[in-house]
Design a protein around this motif. Sequence first.
Motif: not given
Length: 388
Positions: A51-56, A58-74
């Motif tokens: 996650x990061x932001x550029x500008x300020x 009204x011109x502020x833009x946020x960039x976000x990305x997410x990846x889930x690699x695994x999940x195991x539950x017991x």
Amino acid sequence: MSPIRNLTLTCDRDGPFSEGDAITGTVSFHLTKETKVKSASVKAKGDAHVHWTEGSGDDETSYTAHRRYFKDKQFFVAENANDRVLPKGSHHFKFSLKIPSESMPSSFKGAHGHIVYMLEAKISRKWRWSSTVKKELNFLSKSVHTISRRVCPQSGSVNKKLGVFSNKEVQMSASVNRDVCSPGDTLSAFAKVCNSSSKSMRFKFSVLQKTVFRASGSTNTSSNVLFKAVGNTVGPKSEATCSCNIKIPTSAIYNMDNCEIISVEHVLKVYLDISFRVDPEVVFPLVIAPSSSTSPDEEVEPSPFGAFGAPSYSDFPAGSGVSQYPAPVPTQPANPASGYEWPQNAPSYGFSAAALAYQPEVQPPSYTSLFDDCQGAVERSDLDQKRT
């Protein structure tokens, strides 16, 4: 007040964990009274997030990305069961979770993102806040162990004219004795220059870590200086050589190329600091990997030094003529051309005895044998000046 006390999560081993491993351990807690529990579970998961932001404004833009690699539950108290009554006292539940065998990136934390593997135990009760405990796992991807165990030297050269209409130029060649190393290792780098210009310049060596964060088709790059050293001054119409012991910090992060949104790579830069000019530089890719991937028992094949035809590394004392300084704080951006001064009492040419890392038995060859062509050009230039 919650009757659940001392909720702890213990693993049978500390790690690091890798693809295909089992995570085993115990969830423990103490109940101060008989308690109804809706569900109780333990889970492991791996996630990458940037996650990061550029500008300020009204011109502020946020960039976000997410990846889930695994999940195991017991579950150790089934989720779909009616409230289960647990008696007062201490409770211990064993668990075993499996990490998938697919390639996943190593644990990482950076300026604009992280890759975190987490273990979490949770006890839920009706109409009450859940009780949770988390434990971060140290994950080391097997991909970093697939790097070739064979390490090889690298070499390169650069020629640069100083001025659009000038025929005066600087020729530099550089080499490093290996392209794969581990945190804590020491590399040997060598450089030499033929300066036919009227400018003075200095040798500099640096190791940079480049991290690239990706989100929504955009990138954000940060660079950290892991090592920096300043060598001898090369005067006008002269030639010089310089070698350097380059220490890789033990905290250095391994190269990473198996994450879609975060990548880490390293380079070694050998360059000349010239005032008011673009610095000539030779850049070598550098792989930092676990020590098992860079066995010193592997034979290192020699390679050509470059345009100048330099001798082997063993002919020169590593660290000669180089003053080493602590690297900046890792979160600071790299700025290879500033911030380090060569001591005033250092010699202008050759090797500085005060800066020797060690004193080898083999003495360095004379400059005449190293720079036959370049030396002749300089001598002829000096002779012409005397005649005039």
